[in-house]
Design a protein around this motif. Structure first.
Motif: not given
Length: 74
Positions: A27-49
């Motif tokens: 339930g996140v936008v593609f750009r946000s997810y891509r940034r997680y895998e690229c190390g450009e940002s970190e997911p929130t705790l709820s997304t990590l869960l």
């Protein structure tokens, strides 16, 4: 590449999902997810869960604190 990025990428590839598919699952936008895998940002705790639950792994495994997918700190 950090342990989280590496593990997230490996888990996703292991299921055959594209980044776009995983973003929809979480339930996140593609750009946000891509940034997680690229190390450009970190997911929130709820997304990590959500990620841990989706792949049936522990948060310690995602963070690289354990090599056992469902175990605790080793």
């Amino acid at each position: 590449m950090s342990n989280f990025q590496e593990r997230l990428h490996q888990l996703r590839k292991g299921t055959g999902l594209k980044q776009e598919d995983m973003a929809k699952e979480l339930g996140v936008v593609f750009r946000s997810y891509r940034r997680y895998e690229c190390g450009e940002s970190e997911p929130t705790l709820s997304t990590l869960l959500q990620i841990a639950e989706y792949f049936h792994v522990s948060l310690d495994y995602l963070a690289g604190r354990s090599d056992a997918p469902t175990g605790g700190i080793q």
